[in-house]
Scaffold this motif. Structure first.
Motif, PDB file in Angstrom:
ATOM      1  N   PHE A 123       0.831  -1.210   0.000  1.00  0.00           N
ATOM      2  CA  PHE A 123       0.000   0.000   0.000  1.00  0.00           C
ATOM      3  C   PHE A 123       0.866   1.262   0.000  1.00  0.00           C
ATOM      4  CE2 PHE A 123      -1.788   3.403   2.651  1.00  0.00           C
ATOM      5  CZ  PHE A 123      -2.885   3.759   1.880  1.00  0.00           C
ATOM      6  N   LEU A 124       1.874   1.306   0.875  1.00  0.00           N
ATOM      7  CA  LEU A 124       2.716   2.493   0.974  1.00  0.00           C
ATOM      8  C   LEU A 124       3.533   2.725  -0.298  1.00  0.00           C
ATOM      9  CD1 LEU A 124       3.889   2.271   4.680  1.00  0.00           C
ATOM     10  CD2 LEU A 124       2.307   3.933   3.677  1.00  0.00           C
ATOM     11  N   ILE A 125       4.031   1.673  -0.893  1.00  0.00           N
ATOM     12  CA  ILE A 125       4.768   1.835  -2.153  1.00  0.00           C
ATOM     13  C   ILE A 125       3.847   2.394  -3.226  1.00  0.00           C
ATOM     14  CG2 ILE A 125       5.887   0.571  -4.044  1.00  0.00           C
ATOM     15  CD1 ILE A 125       7.175  -1.189  -1.895  1.00  0.00           C
ATOM     16  N   ASP A 126       2.625   1.884  -3.305  1.00  0.00           N
ATOM     17  CA  ASP A 126       1.661   2.389  -4.278  1.00  0.00           C
ATOM     18  C   ASP A 126       1.368   3.869  -4.030  1.00  0.00           C
ATOM     19  OD1 ASP A 126      -0.327   1.989  -6.437  1.00  0.00           O
ATOM     20  OD2 ASP A 126      -1.777   2.378  -4.811  1.00  0.00           O
ATOM     21  N   GLN A 127       1.150   4.256  -2.782  1.00  0.00           N
ATOM     22  CA  GLN A 127       0.869   5.654  -2.453  1.00  0.00           C
ATOM     23  C   GLN A 127       2.067   6.542  -2.778  1.00  0.00           C
ATOM     24  OE1 GLN A 127      -2.197   6.986  -1.391  1.00  0.00           O
ATOM     25  NE2 GLN A 127      -2.676   4.951  -2.142  1.00  0.00           N
ATOM     26  N   TYR A 128       3.266   6.075  -2.445  1.00  0.00           N
ATOM     27  CA  TYR A 128       4.478   6.837  -2.743  1.00  0.00           C
ATOM     28  C   TYR A 128       4.624   7.041  -4.256  1.00  0.00           C
ATOM     29  CZ  TYR A 128       9.375   8.125  -3.128  1.00  0.00           C
ATOM     30  OH  TYR A 128      10.535   8.774  -3.440  1.00  0.00           O
ATOM     31  N   ASN A 129       4.374   5.994  -5.025  1.00  0.00           N
ATOM     32  CA  ASN A 129       4.477   6.109  -6.480  1.00  0.00           C
ATOM     33  C   ASN A 129       3.481   7.127  -7.025  1.00  0.00           C
ATOM     34  OD1 ASN A 129       6.526   4.228  -6.554  1.00  0.00           O
ATOM     35  ND2 ASN A 129       5.181   2.528  -7.032  1.00  0.00           N
ATOM     36  N   LYS A 130       2.252   7.115  -6.501  1.00  0.00           N
ATOM     37  CA  LYS A 130       1.240   8.080  -6.943  1.00  0.00           C
ATOM     38  C   LYS A 130       1.643   9.502  -6.577  1.00  0.00           C
ATOM     39  CE  LYS A 130      -2.661   4.881  -6.741  1.00  0.00           C
ATOM     40  NZ  LYS A 130      -3.844   4.460  -5.977  1.00  0.00           N
ATOM     41  N   LEU A 131       2.141   9.701  -5.367  1.00  0.00           N
ATOM     42  CA  LEU A 131       2.564  11.032  -4.939  1.00  0.00           C
ATOM     43  C   LEU A 131       3.771  11.514  -5.739  1.00  0.00           C
ATOM     44  CD1 LEU A 131       2.153  10.679  -1.077  1.00  0.00           C
ATOM     45  CD2 LEU A 131       0.821  12.158  -2.588  1.00  0.00           C
ATOM     46  N   SER A 132       4.714  10.624  -5.992  1.00  0.00           N
ATOM     47  CA  SER A 132       5.896  10.997  -6.785  1.00  0.00           C
ATOM     48  C   SER A 132       5.497  11.417  -8.188  1.00  0.00           C
ATOM     49  CB  SER A 132       6.878   9.826  -6.872  1.00  0.00           C
ATOM     50  OG  SER A 132       7.403   9.531  -5.621  1.00  0.00           O
ATOM     51  N   LYS A 133       4.575  10.662  -8.786  1.00  0.00           N
ATOM     52  CA  LYS A 133       4.113  10.997 -10.128  1.00  0.00           C
ATOM     53  C   LYS A 133       3.458  12.375 -10.127  1.00  0.00           C
ATOM     54  CE  LYS A 133       1.021   9.536 -13.811  1.00  0.00           C
ATOM     55  NZ  LYS A 133      -0.082   8.686 -14.194  1.00  0.00           N
ATOM     56  N   ARG A 134       2.608  12.644  -9.142  1.00  0.00           N
ATOM     57  CA  ARG A 134       1.924  13.944  -9.070  1.00  0.00           C
ATOM     58  C   ARG A 134       2.923  15.069  -8.826  1.00  0.00           C
ATOM     59  NH1 ARG A 134      -1.147  17.249 -11.240  1.00  0.00           N
ATOM     60  NH2 ARG A 134      -2.306  18.610  -9.859  1.00  0.00           N
ATOM     61  N   PHE A 135       3.922  14.836  -7.980  1.00  0.00           N
ATOM     62  CA  PHE A 135       4.950  15.835  -7.725  1.00  0.00           C
ATOM     63  C   PHE A 135       5.710  16.160  -9.012  1.00  0.00           C
ATOM     64  CE2 PHE A 135       9.323  16.957  -6.622  1.00  0.00           C
ATOM     65  CZ  PHE A 135       9.104  18.082  -5.845  1.00  0.00           C
ATOM     66  N   ARG A 136       6.077  15.124  -9.777  1.00  0.00           N
ATOM     67  CA  ARG A 136       6.787  15.355 -11.041  1.00  0.00           C
ATOM     68  C   ARG A 136       5.916  16.141 -12.008  1.00  0.00           C
ATOM     69  NH1 ARG A 136       8.429  10.152  -9.930  1.00  0.00           N
ATOM     70  NH2 ARG A 136       6.902   9.249 -11.335  1.00  0.00           N
ATOM     71  N   GLU A 137       4.612  15.821 -12.060  1.00  0.00           N
ATOM     72  CA  GLU A 137       3.695  16.570 -12.935  1.00  0.00           C
ATOM     73  C   GLU A 137       3.646  18.033 -12.541  1.00  0.00           C
ATOM     74  OE1 GLU A 137       0.010  14.482 -12.418  1.00  0.00           O
ATOM     75  OE2 GLU A 137       0.578  12.842 -13.767  1.00  0.00           O
ATOM     76  N   LEU A 138       3.524  18.301 -11.245  1.00  0.00           N
ATOM     77  CA  LEU A 138       3.426  19.686 -10.779  1.00  0.00           C
ATOM     78  C   LEU A 138       4.712  20.459 -11.015  1.00  0.00           C
ATOM     79  CD1 LEU A 138       1.458  19.157  -7.452  1.00  0.00           C
ATOM     80  CD2 LEU A 138       0.609  20.236  -9.551  1.00  0.00           C
ATOM     81  N   THR A 139       5.863  19.839 -10.755  1.00  0.00           N
ATOM     82  CA  THR A 139       7.121  20.543 -10.979  1.00  0.00           C
ATOM     83  C   THR A 139       7.377  20.739 -12.463  1.00  0.00           C
ATOM     84  OG1 THR A 139       8.360  18.480 -10.758  1.00  0.00           O
ATOM     85  CG2 THR A 139       8.213  19.880  -8.810  1.00  0.00           C
ATOM     86  N   SER A 140       6.918  19.801 -13.276  1.00  0.00           N
ATOM     87  CA  SER A 140       7.056  19.953 -14.722  1.00  0.00           C
ATOM     88  C   SER A 140       6.197  21.110 -15.220  1.00  0.00           C
ATOM     89  CB  SER A 140       6.659  18.661 -15.427  1.00  0.00           C
ATOM     90  OG  SER A 140       6.705  18.827 -16.820  1.00  0.00           O
ATOM     91  N   GLU A 141       4.971  21.206 -14.705  1.00  0.00           N
ATOM     92  CA  GLU A 141       4.091  22.321 -15.081  1.00  0.00           C
ATOM     93  C   GLU A 141       4.709  23.654 -14.681  1.00  0.00           C
ATOM     94  OE1 GLU A 141       0.269  21.677 -13.272  1.00  0.00           O
ATOM     95  OE2 GLU A 141       0.008  19.736 -14.271  1.00  0.00           O
ATOM     96  N   ALA A 142       5.285  23.710 -13.479  1.00  0.00           N
ATOM     97  CA  ALA A 142       5.871  24.957 -12.994  1.00  0.00           C
ATOM     98  C   ALA A 142       7.069  25.364 -13.848  1.00  0.00           C
ATOM     99  CB  ALA A 142       6.289  24.812 -11.529  1.00  0.00           C
ATOM    100  N   SER A 143       7.887  24.399 -14.252  1.00  0.00           N
ATOM    101  CA  SER A 143       9.069  24.744 -15.028  1.00  0.00           C
ATOM    102  C   SER A 143       8.743  25.049 -16.484  1.00  0.00           C
ATOM    103  CB  SER A 143      10.105  23.624 -14.958  1.00  0.00           C
ATOM    104  OG  SER A 143       9.640  22.497 -15.647  1.00  0.00           O
ATOM    105  N   SER A 144       7.618  24.539 -16.981  1.00  0.00           N
ATOM    106  CA  SER A 144       7.284  24.783 -18.380  1.00  0.00           C
ATOM    107  C   SER A 144       6.692  26.175 -18.598  1.00  0.00           C
ATOM    108  CB  SER A 144       6.317  23.720 -18.900  1.00  0.00           C
ATOM    109  OG  SER A 144       5.080  23.825 -18.246  1.00  0.00           O
ATOM    110  N   ARG A 145       6.284  26.816 -17.520  1.00  0.00           N
ATOM    111  CA  ARG A 145       5.793  28.195 -17.664  1.00  0.00           C
ATOM    112  C   ARG A 145       6.961  29.088 -18.018  1.00  0.00           C
ATOM    113  NH1 ARG A 145       3.631  27.881 -11.965  1.00  0.00           N
ATOM    114  NH2 ARG A 145       1.975  26.376 -12.162  1.00  0.00           N
ATOM    115  N   SER A 146       6.707  30.059 -18.848  1.00  0.00           N
ATOM    116  CA  SER A 146       7.786  30.987 -19.206  1.00  0.00           C
ATOM    117  C   SER A 146       7.352  32.402 -18.876  1.00  0.00           C
ATOM    118  CB  SER A 146       8.124  30.877 -20.691  1.00  0.00           C
ATOM    119  OG  SER A 146       6.985  31.186 -21.459  1.00  0.00           O
ATOM    120  N   ALA A 147       8.325  33.290 -18.860  1.00  0.00           N
ATOM    121  CA  ALA A 147       8.043  34.702 -18.581  1.00  0.00           C
ATOM    122  C   ALA A 147       7.205  35.284 -19.712  1.00  0.00           C
ATOM    123  CB  ALA A 147       9.353  35.463 -18.451  1.00  0.00           C
ATOM    124  N   PRO A 148       6.431  36.349 -19.456  1.00  0.00           N
ATOM    125  CA  PRO A 148       5.620  36.956 -20.507  1.00  0.00           C
ATOM    126  C   PRO A 148       6.486  37.471 -21.648  1.00  0.00           C
ATOM    127  CG  PRO A 148       5.315  38.092 -18.390  1.00  0.00           C
ATOM    128  CD  PRO A 148       6.296  37.010 -18.183  1.00  0.00           C
TER     129      PRO A 148
END
Length: 186
Positions: free
Chosen positions: A76-101
């Motif tokens: 259970f914990l490995i599954d939860q960790y994998n889901k959280l890691s995936k979401r963290f990578r998605e969020l950090t990827s979204e943040a880095s893909s934004r560019s200045a105006p």
């Protein structure tokens, strides 16, 4: 378990990798069964059954319960960790893909650029603060000391320069990239 150099404590990532390896190698179906007046823990994978442990009657009930629940909670914990890691990578990827105006009108109207805003947000993040302290010897005792340390590290006088100075923006992007790599190694 040794660290990457072969000695000392393993990193958090090495420990997670080891947990995943053990879970992948273990049989998936764990059960508690009575056998010859004893309670046994078995693991199986289809027709193959492995008798893993026999619970002693005199063992503390809480300790027995802990042992019995370990396999299911481990998976259970490995599954939860994998889901959280995936979401963290998605969020950090979204943040880095934004560019200045593209035009400076947004900044001139008082709107903060994405990089400057992200810098402000990250400076409040506990993990980022640890990265600043450990990897860059930046004082994290106050918000002002954190902001000063990051501005010095990026060679800017204001976070707003992250939207107006391409070189400052590149330094910020590289800095955030090194933080992400550091996070993966934790």
């Amino acid at each position: 378990m040794a660290d990457a150099k072969g000695f000392g404590r393993p990193t958090k990532q090495q420990r997670m990798d080891a947990l995943r390896r053990r879970a992948a190698a273990a049989m998936p179906d764990w059960r508690i069964e009575p056998l010859d007046g004893k309670i046994v823990i078995t693991a199986s994978d289809g027709p193959d059954v492995d008798f893993v442990a026999t619970l002693r009657d005199e063992a503390n009930l809480d300790n027995r319960d802990f042992l019995v629940c370990l396999p299911e909670e481990h998976f259970f914990l490995i599954d939860q960790y994998n889901k959280l890691s995936k979401r963290f990578r998605e969020l950090t990827s979204e943040a880095s893909s934004r560019s200045a105006p593209d035009d400076e009108s947004a900044t001139s109207r008082g709107q903060v650029s994405t990089r400057a805003r992200d810098c402000g947000i990250l400076c409040g993040d506990k993990a980022f603060q640890k990265f600043l302290e450990i990897e860059h010897s930046i004082d994290i005792s106050t918000a002002a000391s954190i902001a000063d340390g990051v501005r010095r590290k990026l060679s800017v006088e204001s976070r707003a320069e992250l939207s107006t100075d391409p070189e400052a923006a590149a330094r910020w992007d590289k800095f955030v990239g090194s933080f992400r790599l550091w996070m993966r190694g934790m």
